[in-house]
Design an enzyme around this catalytic site. Structure first.
Site, PDB file in Angstrom:
ATOM      1  CG  HIS A   1      -1.690   1.260   1.397  1.00  0.00           C
ATOM      2  ND1 HIS A   1      -2.986   1.387   0.966  1.00  0.00           N
ATOM      3  CD2 HIS A   1      -1.350   2.448   1.918  1.00  0.00           C
ATOM      4  CE1 HIS A   1      -3.401   2.615   1.209  1.00  0.00           C
ATOM      5  NE2 HIS A   1      -2.427   3.289   1.796  1.00  0.00           N
ATOM      6  CD  GLU A   2       1.638   3.702   3.714  1.00  0.00           C
ATOM      7  OE1 GLU A   2       1.912   4.736   3.085  1.00  0.00           O
ATOM      8  OE2 GLU A   2       0.607   3.585   4.394  1.00  0.00           O
TER       9      GLU A   2
ATOM     10  CG  HIS B   1       0.531   6.459  -0.531  1.00  0.00           C
ATOM     11  ND1 HIS B   1      -0.517   7.196  -1.023  1.00  0.00           N
ATOM     12  CD2 HIS B   1       0.054   5.827   0.571  1.00  0.00           C
ATOM     13  CE1 HIS B   1      -1.590   7.014  -0.257  1.00  0.00           C
ATOM     14  NE2 HIS B   1      -1.266   6.185   0.715  1.00  0.00           N
TER      15      HIS B   1
ATOM     16  CG  HIS C   1      -0.092   8.538  -6.944  1.00  0.00           C
ATOM     17  ND1 HIS C   1      -1.187   8.856  -6.188  1.00  0.00           N
ATOM     18  CD2 HIS C   1      -0.331   9.050  -8.166  1.00  0.00           C
ATOM     19  CE1 HIS C   1      -2.055   9.524  -6.942  1.00  0.00           C
ATOM     20  NE2 HIS C   1      -1.563   9.658  -8.139  1.00  0.00           N
TER      21      HIS C   1
END
Ligand code: ZN
Length: 729
Positions: free
Chosen positions: A510-511, A514, A517
């Site tokens: 998940h991190e 980021h 992104h």
């Protein structure tokens, strides 16, 4: 901060004090501290040097430099802004909007170090500076956002004929800046304007105090156990708790620290019910102990000030103001989505409790399930129903291998390659931190730099998070992104691999989502790197799905001793267990998210948070066997700042998009590695960041708006017959 629950990725980005573009009414005088350090340039302000277009000078971080650096950085930006506002030239995109984008470079560099001190290296000394600087930084922001001459120029560009001749991303930039100012008080005058600024200043102080109170209770309340109180606890947990106690000078005892990563496994495994209750009460009482760290009075004041402030702008309530520029647009739409899911999720809690009660009864435990029993009996149900042993699973989840798996996924989808930087070439703020250069795999072109700070240490904030040290931009020459991932794994013995839980593995992905992104950004202007809060969790939540793809399972989820890939039947069990305990996870989250919306749509005059929380939960029909994921007195997402206030619902909004986008990959000919869809993913959902309206970007990826049914299917809830609610417009 990401405290992971299976589908809910809960992060707090470092939103505090991101400087707004803007200007000042009067240039700030340099403080005496600045004068003192004049002879030697302040390292925190200095241009970054070294490879990759310069990297942060983490080896030169010195707290004594922080305050003078902030003062000088603010003064420099205010002077830049003043020059823009006072320009005798007619306002244009270039001399107003682009010039604002160019301002504040020094201060941005200081904030990179600030973020590291705040998240990775916190100390009482730093927190004292933070407390002192918060109102001054807020005042600084107000000087920019309430600068009438500046706003007049922005408004002129916004209304100009020139705007229609700009590129679409530039037109959006003009709108984002204009709207940001208008929504933040730029249109106010006279007394209202002064009051607005005073409220912001007071709020900044209250938010910081709220956060520090929670931290104080996390550090201040440790439950110490003796060797006769270890029943049910896995060896790895015992070892970590022994080490935590030794660190605190209590050799031979176990320290159950007051954080989620300690509380959660303890409640899952400890077979001593009275201890579970004690640890549970300690954790869920953070900020609620009636002592000097109690947050209840702060909540009331925060809510009143927020309500008063949006009243000045003509809004009925805070949530209305907050959601206007989010994807959801109104509190009603957010609430509607949540209430549909709430019914199904509470019904699932009843089934889960019945399953657990049956096990307790069969054991002759003679108890009724209470909140401190939920995780413990859920684990037993999990074993009985799915025979999934978290500890067995861990043997296949090595931190190093998972990192390699993330690199593999980034290579396949984003064409990114990761190479460790030459030793000593990039400064780090702690010896645990490692650094990689990111390049385009097919061409070798430089993309950016990625730091990883994996291990827990005193002064490091709990959970996991991603932060950006530098954003991508091109308008003034190419600037490449630099970012980091941070987590709190317990370091293994020398030579032993670090084994992590399934939830932690998901959090890691998940991190990393980021980070990808930020790294994949192709935007021209800094402001376009910003996020739309109910949308920015979507990309990272989606990335979690690649953890269970065959390529990752077969090559990276391998036993730490034998090297054998995780057996098929264990994978089948993981997949079957995906919807396990979704009643608990969804309900504890939704209770917090609905509470957040209630707080921000209710008249806060005379509000008593304790009574309000109790009454709101009763009205919702909250099952008594669990509590809110974040109870009000420690709900930092909402009260430590404004990043998630009236916006905690955004995780579920993002979940709808995630479930719907995941179905697109499941339907694609090449599955999760389908080349065409991967290209659309990168082009429409990652690289554009906020240069394109999120609803349009999603439609370009999917060919339609997202559908809520995908979320219901994903959690194993029945799909309501008549709905076709979409989260796309
Ligand atoms: Zn996140």
């Amino acid at each position: 901060m990401h405290d992971a629950v299976r589908l809910f990725a809960v992060c707090t980005l470092l939103t505090l004090l991101v400087p707004c573009p803007g200007r000042a009414e009067e240039p700030m005088k340099p403080s005496t501290e600045t004068t003192e350090t004049m002879s030697e340039p302040n390292a925190l302000l200095a241009e970054w040097t070294g490879p990759y277009g310069g990297v942060p000078a983490f080896d030169e971080m010195d707290l004594a430099l922080l305050e003078p650096a902030l003062e000088a950085g603010m003064a420099a930006q205010l002077a830049e802004i003043e020059a823009i506002a006072a320009s005798p030239e007619p306002p244009t995109f270039e001399n107003t909007i682009a010039a604002m984008e160019r301002s504040g470079r020094e201060l941005n560099r200081v904030f990179t170090y600030w973020g590291v001190w705040s998240g990775n290296l916190s100390s009482p000394e730093f927190r004292a500076i933070q407390q002192e600087m918060a109102p001054r930084l807020s005042e600084f922001q107000s000087k920019i956002t309430q600068n009438a001459a500046l706003f007049a120029r922005i408004e002129a560009v916004y209304e100009s004929a020139e705007r229609k001749t700009l590129r679409p991303d530039e037109q959006r930039l003009v709108w984002l800046i204009y709207d940001g100012f208008a929504r933040n008080g730029a249109t106010l005058e006279g007394e209202a304007k002064e009051r607005y600024a005073a409220i912001n200043q007071r709020l900044a102080e209250l938010h910081t105090r709220f956060a520090n109170n929670v931290l104080a209770d996390e550090e201040g309340y440790v439950t110490y156990l003796g060797p006769d109180q270890l029943g049910g606890l896995p060896d790895s947990f015992v070892q970590a708790a022994l080490a935590a106690a030794a660190e605190r000078g209590r050799e031979g005892e176990l320290a159950i620290t007051n954080t989620r990563s300690s509380m959660d496994p303890f409640l899952t495994f400890s077979d001593q019910r009275d201890l579970r209750e004690r640890v549970w009460r300690t954790y869920y009482s953070r900020g609620d102990n009636g002592d000097e760290h109690d947050n209840n009075a702060l909540i009331t004041e925060i809510l009143q000030l927020r309500d008063e402030r949006v009243g000045l702008l003509g809004y009925d309530n805070y949530a209305q103001w907050r959601l206007e520029d989010r994807m959801a647009k109104t509190p009603e739409r957010a609430r509607e989505l949540m209430e549909t899911v709430w019914k199904a999720s509470v019904a699932r809690v009843r089934e889960e409790v019945a399953d657990m009660q049956a096990i307790a009864d069969a054991e002759g435990a003679g108890i009724t399930i209470e909140p401190w029993d939920y995780r413990y009996y859920a684990e037993k149900v999990r074993k009985a129903k799915y025979d999934l042993d978290s500890d067995e699973l861990k043997q296949y989840l090595q931190l190093d291998k998972l990192r390699e798996a993330m690199f593999f996924v980034a290579g396949e989808l984003f064409d990114f390659g990761f190479t460790p930087v030459p030793a000593g070439s990039v400064p780090v703020f702690h010896p645990d931190v490692r650094v990689w250069e990111v390049t385009r795999k097919s061409t070798g072109d430089h993309v950016g730099v990625w730091y990883l700070d994996p291990f827990a240490r005193p002064g490091k904030r709990s959970g996991a998070w991603a932060s950006s040290y530098r954003g991508h931009e091109t308008f003034d020459g190419a600037v490449t992104p630099i970012g980091s991932n941070n987590s709190n794994f317990i370091q293994g013995a020398p030579g032993e691999p670090v084994l992590i839980s399934w939830d932690d593995a998901k959090t890691l992905f998940h991190e990393f989502g980021h980070a990808l992104h930020s790294l994949s950004s192709s935007v021209a202007y800094p402001t376009l790197n910003g996020g739309v809060r109910d949308y920015t969790e979507f990309q990272s939540q989606l990335l979690e799905r690649w953890l269970t793809t065959d390529d990752v399972i077969d090559n990276y989820l391998v036993h730490h001793r034998t090297g054998e890939p995780i057996p098929d039947e264990l994978v089948a069990k993981i997949k079957a267990a995906e919807t396990f305990n979704q009643g608990f996870a969804t309900t504890e989250y939704l209770a917090s998210a609905l509470m957040d919306l209630e707080y921000h749509t209710t008249d806060p005059a005379g509000l008593d948070p304790d009574a309000f929380e109790r009454e709101t939960l009763a009205a919702l029909g909250m099952p008594g066997e669990l509590v809110m994921r974040h109870r009000s007195p420690h709900f930092g997402h909402v009260f430590s700042g404004e990043g998630y206030s009236a916006g905690y619902y955004g995780y579920m909004w993002a979940d709808v998009l995630t479930a719907d986008a995941a179905e697109a990959f499941e339907e694609a000919p090449g599955g999760y590695y389908d080349e065409d869809l991967a290209r659309k993913l990168v082009d429409h959902l990652f690289t554009v960041r906020n240069a394109v309206d999120p609803a349009d970007a999603y439609r370009a990826f999917r060919g339609r708006d997202a559908r809520m049914e995908a979320l219901m299917r994903d959690r194993g809830f029945p799909v309501p017959a008549e709905t076709s609610e979409t989260a796309g417009h």
